[in-house]
Design a protein around this motif. Sequence first.
Motif, short mmCIF file in Angstrom:
data_model
loop_
_atom_site.label_atom_id
_atom_site.label_comp_id
_atom_site.label_asym_id
_atom_site.label_seq_id
_atom_site.Cartn_x
_atom_site.Cartn_y
_atom_site.Cartn_z
N MET A 57 0.83 -1.21 0.00
CA MET A 57 0.00 0.00 0.00
C MET A 57 0.86 1.25 0.00
N LEU B 75 -2.37 3.76 3.18
CA LEU B 75 -2.08 3.30 4.53
C LEU B 75 -2.71 4.21 5.57
N VAL C 70 -6.56 3.13 6.09
CA VAL C 70 -6.97 1.72 6.11
C VAL C 70 -8.07 1.41 7.12
N VAL D 25 -0.35 -1.65 11.14
CA VAL D 25 -0.22 -2.10 9.76
C VAL D 25 1.09 -1.55 9.20
N SER E 270 3.37 -1.53 5.68
CA SER E 270 3.25 -1.87 4.26
C SER E 270 3.98 -0.86 3.40
N THR F 251 2.42 -6.58 2.87
CA THR F 251 1.79 -5.96 4.03
C THR F 251 1.85 -6.89 5.23
#
Length: 226
Positions: free
Chosen positions: A140, A145, A148, A182, A184, A190
């Motif tokens: 991403m 991001l 999300v 998260v 990524s 990810t």
Amino acid sequence: LLDNASAAARRGASLTRRLLNFSRPRDLSLEPVDVNALLHGMKDLLAQTVVSRQGKGGAPCAIVVDTSTSDGTLPAVCTDAGQLELAVLNLCINAVDAMPEGGLIQVSTSLKRVREIIAGTNLVPGDYVMVSVTDQGVGMSPETLARVFEPFFTTKDVGHGTGLGLSMIYGFIRHVGGEVQVLSRPGEGTRVDLWLPVPAEASGGAPTAAVPVAAGGGAAGRALHV
């Protein structure tokens, strides 16, 4: 016309339930959960889900799910087993959709120790069982991001996602005193980490070595929180 109206009402009711789950705590069935045992019991379900999900996108591709639980015995966490299973399943579905050319999905567990309060998060000093779902997908951008966990935000095509999956996971984990992060980058896949707090009475005798995490360092220091 009546059938259409009834179907629309059911969709509206389902959407309302999801929004309520995100905005405030729901009636969770909290109980001690052995996360390693829960993931072990999900192996067949995850494998079947990956196969069925690939079939929707056209030509099948090779996607493997590797469930690697930590060495030793993790302490039990107080959570809703059904909601945790659903969270892991949704993350694996997202991972499949992010790997149109195939790849590896890794579902792993570890024990982390937070030594000081992490500002802006739910993380307070103590032990946490972390469940991580990692893919080798498209990754991403920073712009994606940053959004999300927004309800209704999705990068999937129309009709292929509601944009509520990650927001519901975020709401559930936060409600049980945990945290979601998260990590990524475009083209690098990810990783989603679910932090589940270990009750104080259970953390003292944990045989698995905990990994210290402090503000500004380690995975928590790179976390994205929305």
